[in-house]
Scaffold this motif. Structure first.
Motif, PDB file in Angstrom:
ATOM      1  N   ASP A  44       0.829  -1.206   0.000  1.00  0.00           N
ATOM      2  CA  ASP A  44       0.000   0.000   0.000  1.00  0.00           C
ATOM      3  C   ASP A  44       0.865   1.258   0.000  1.00  0.00           C
ATOM      4  OD1 ASP A  44      -2.229  -1.464  -0.136  1.00  0.00           O
ATOM      5  OD2 ASP A  44      -3.071  -0.882   1.820  1.00  0.00           O
TER       6      ASP A  44
ATOM      7  N   TRP B 194     -14.191   0.694   1.453  1.00  0.00           N
ATOM      8  CA  TRP B 194     -13.180   0.969   0.425  1.00  0.00           C
ATOM      9  C   TRP B 194     -12.778   2.434   0.473  1.00  0.00           C
ATOM     10  CZ3 TRP B 194     -11.237  -2.808  -2.843  1.00  0.00           C
ATOM     11  CH2 TRP B 194     -11.884  -4.056  -2.763  1.00  0.00           C
ATOM     12  N   PHE B 241      -8.554  -4.029  -7.244  1.00  0.00           N
ATOM     13  CA  PHE B 241      -8.615  -2.568  -7.162  1.00  0.00           C
ATOM     14  C   PHE B 241      -9.800  -2.044  -7.970  1.00  0.00           C
ATOM     15  CE2 PHE B 241      -4.244  -3.730  -6.321  1.00  0.00           C
ATOM     16  CZ  PHE B 241      -3.971  -2.988  -5.186  1.00  0.00           C
ATOM     17  N   LYS B 283      -9.039   0.944  -2.801  1.00  0.00           N
ATOM     18  CA  LYS B 283      -8.368  -0.190  -2.163  1.00  0.00           C
ATOM     19  C   LYS B 283      -8.993  -0.428  -0.794  1.00  0.00           C
ATOM     20  CE  LYS B 283      -4.525   2.549  -0.324  1.00  0.00           C
ATOM     21  NZ  LYS B 283      -4.854   2.478   1.095  1.00  0.00           N
TER      22      LYS B 283
END
Lengths: 293, 378
Positions: A44, B194, B241, B283
């Motif tokens: 991330d 999300w 994604f 994400k």
């Protein structure tokens, strides 16, 4: 658990703090889960950094583009206002004369001058319209007939002095149908043909324009050649610039070739020029056949 | 309102979970089951015999959610008896109407709209443009009537949508259940979990569920730009994604998950885009999915008296399971933990979840979300 699969930091932590104690098999799932969390966290972080980089590059590009547009706009406004005023002032001057002289006999002559100024003004304004159309409108793909576009151009330009006496040679070799944006093609041909008409060599009696077009599945390749006054080699690179006039006698807006270049860019094509002063000029244009793209 | 539950498995056959003696009185029955089991006409006949006066909604699911647990290879049934609420069920055969919009208008036209306070919708999603469907439904239905529900199935396989009304479930069906009555309270909410990242982009070419271009470049280029060298395999990672559509500035994004990459760089998504939609990449992680589920479940109970539901229906995106992996059960358990002990709940897995994006706004089809509908009759 295969310890090779653990995140390298977690492996180091285990080595450092628990190297002496064997890890009970019951903790394998826990360790795998922690390892996965480390990995995801790292991914991330990487992702966010990447996206920041991409975004900041996009921002810089957009900024660059805006700067260019802004500079052009500045120049455009300055030159436009200047050029719009010139014919207007001459119209006003002529009107003054007509009012003052108050005599009938020369009115026809003044009216002709008035008409010329008005035509210039109109041409200039329609160039500006072409320019803004090209920069705003999306490419509109359809099957086009190049012969028809060229014929229309000649018809449209028939009012120009010297158009009727110019020898016009047109040769089109179409191996495939040609798909393109008709409006932009018209702008390109109108401008290139009108230059050949306007800049004829006055000392010649056999002035010509020769247009050779070849269309295949990939592109249209066009040569537009004349035996006009030609362009001095030192100016040749600048003729596509906005408001550049190669000849001091030029009556043009200085937008024509700039618009041609911009329109060709929109169509993902290319243009080049060869010229010899006093001998003539040849433009070579390549425009992709949109059917194949 | 009373609810009783039964279940069926190949080994144990029918078994009672809770019995309120509703055989004759039940007016609405939900039967959710594994694709093979629920299509067996014998099971439907047995249910019909047990609940002769109810409208029976049947639905195929890959994994069934029952009272805080994820079960598999079973049929789970909740029989509901609404004492003071009118229920109207409508079925549209999608192959018999012109398009998705038409399917929606037909559905809402067939309902007695004047007193409806809530509409549940279950549908096959194949050949369905979900936002057109919702627009069609809202054509005949007051905007303040919330629509919740979902498109059951597996999100990477749109061929698996099976729903039925008063018969075994089959493909190509759209089912609406309208509730009217002053004594009914319905709470709903949507769990997302999300977060968006990166710059705002614009959809420049899309046709139904297939996305061709983002800012005039191929959809795949967008993923490549963000993910190359960050993930091992960009083609694989696109499904992790999703894209989030921003339609109204203050509203949360509507999630769209990628399901298939095409050689021309376009990508098929679980639901559609419109040209001009603003999007960002999204994400998540296990922790945000878990806490979003719990929060949303809590939220769905808020409008109900004592914040207690008589019955809770879940529509959960099968795509969330790909993220949650070992934690799938915890998501459902965490929801259960906020319910009072005996509240019956059930749910199915979906590849599209229907809910207003915000309270009192038009309902939309979402992906990667979990939609709760909580019922209480006073």
């Amino acid at each position: 658990m295969d310890s090779n699969h653990l995140h390298h930091l977690l492996q180091k932590q285990i080595n450092k703090y628990a190297s002496d104690t064997p890890i009970p098999a019951g903790l394998n799932n826990l360790l795998n889960d922690i390892s996965q969390t480390y990995t995801n966290f790292e991914r991330d972080q990487e992702l966010i950094e990447r996206v920041m980089n991409v975004s900041s590059e996009e921002l810089l590009d957009a900024n660059q583009e805006l700067k260019k547009i802004n500079e052009e706009m500045d120049r455009f406004v300055y030159s436009t206002s200047h050029d719009l005023r010139a014919p207007l002032l001459s119209i006003l001057g002529l009107l003054n004369i007509i009012e003052k002289e108050n005599k009938q006999y020369d009115i026809q002559g003044y009216l002709k001058l008035l008409r010329d100024s008005t035509v210039n003004l109109d041409k200039f304004i329609s160039d500006i319209i072409d320019y803004s159309r090209n920069s705003r409108l999306d490419v509109e793909k359809k099957e086009v007939d190049i012969g028809e576009i060229i014929n229309e151009s000649f018809k449209h330009l028939n009012y120009l002095p010297g158009c009727s006496t110019l020898l016009k040679l047109v040769n089109i070799d179409a191996k495939e149908k040609f798909y393109c944006d008709e409006r932009r093609l018209t702008i390109i041909f109108n401008n290139l043909i009108s230059n050949a008409i306007k800049y004829q060599n006055a000392s010649l009696s056999d002035s010509f324009i020769n247009i050779e077009a070849m269309i295949d599945e990939k592109a249209m390749t066009v040569q537009i050649e004349d035996n006009g006054i030609g362009i001095d080699a030192t100016y040749l690179q600048k003729i596509f610039d906005m408001f550049y006039r190669a000849s001091p006698d030029s009556k043009g807006s200085g937008l024509g070739l700039y618009i041609v270049k911009e329109a060709i860019q929109k169509l993902h094509g290319s243009i080049s020029v060869e010229s010899t002063l006093g001998m003539g000029t040849r433009f070579s244009v390549v425009i992709p056949n949109l059917e194949r793209h | 309102m009373q609810v009783e539950q039964i279940k069926w498995s190949p080994k144990d056959k029918w078994q009672s979970i809770s019995d309120k003696n509703l055989s004759d009185t039940a007016n609405l029955v939900f039967a959710i089951g594994n694709f093979d089991l629920i299509q067996d006409p014998t099971r439907y006949d047995e249910l019909r015999a047990k609940y002769p006066n109810a409208d029976i909604i049947t639905c195929g699911s890959d994994g069934e959610i029952l009272n805080g647990k994820l079960v598999d290879q079973q049929i789970i049934v909740s029989a509901l008896y609404f004492e003071k609420t009118d229920i109207q069920c409508v079925q549209i055969d999608i192959n018999q109407v012109k398009d998705s919009f038409d399917a929606g208008t037909h559905l809402s036209a067939d309902l007695d709209k004047d007193f409806i306070t809530h509409l549940l919708v279950f549908s096959d999603s194949k050949n369905l443009q979900s936002s057109d469907l919702m627009t069609g439904i809202h054509i005949n239905l007051a905007k303040h009537v919330p629509v919740t529900g979902g498109l059951p199935g597996i999100y990477q396989d749109t061929d698996t949508s099976l729903v039925g009304l008063n018969g075994p479930p089959k493909k190509g069906q759209l089912i609406g259940i309208g509730f009217s009555g002053e004594n009914l309270q319905v709470g709903y909410s949507i769990a997302r979990g999300w977060t968006s990242f990166g710059a705002e982009k614009t959809i420049t070419k899309a046709e139904n569920n297939r996305l061709y271009e983002i800012d005039h470049k191929s959809a795949y280029h967008f993923y490549q730009q963000y993910l190359e060298h960050v993930v091992d395999d960009v083609d694989q990672a696109i499904s992790q994604f999703p894209l989030g559509i921003k339609r109204v500035a203050s509203d949360p994004r509507i999630v769209r998950s990628a399901i298939e990459l095409h050689p021309d760089g376009s990508i098929t998504f679980s639901s559609g885009f419109s040209i001009g939609d603003n999007i960002r990449m999204m994400k998540t992680n296990i922790s945000s999915l878990l806490s979003s589920a719990q929060e949303a479940a809590n939220h769905s109970l808020k409008p109900l008296d004592d914040q207690k539901a008589d019955f809770l229906l879940l529509v959960n995106c099968s795509g969330r399971r790909n993220v949650l992996k070992d934690w799938v059960c915890e998501e459902i358990e965490s929801v259960n933990s906020i319910l009072s002990y005996e509240t019956p709940m059930m749910g199915f897995y979906s590849h599209g979840e229907i809910s207003p994006n915000q309270p009192n706004s038009k309902s939309e089809v979402h992906n990667q979300c979990l939609v709760f509908t909580a019922f209480r009759e006073n």
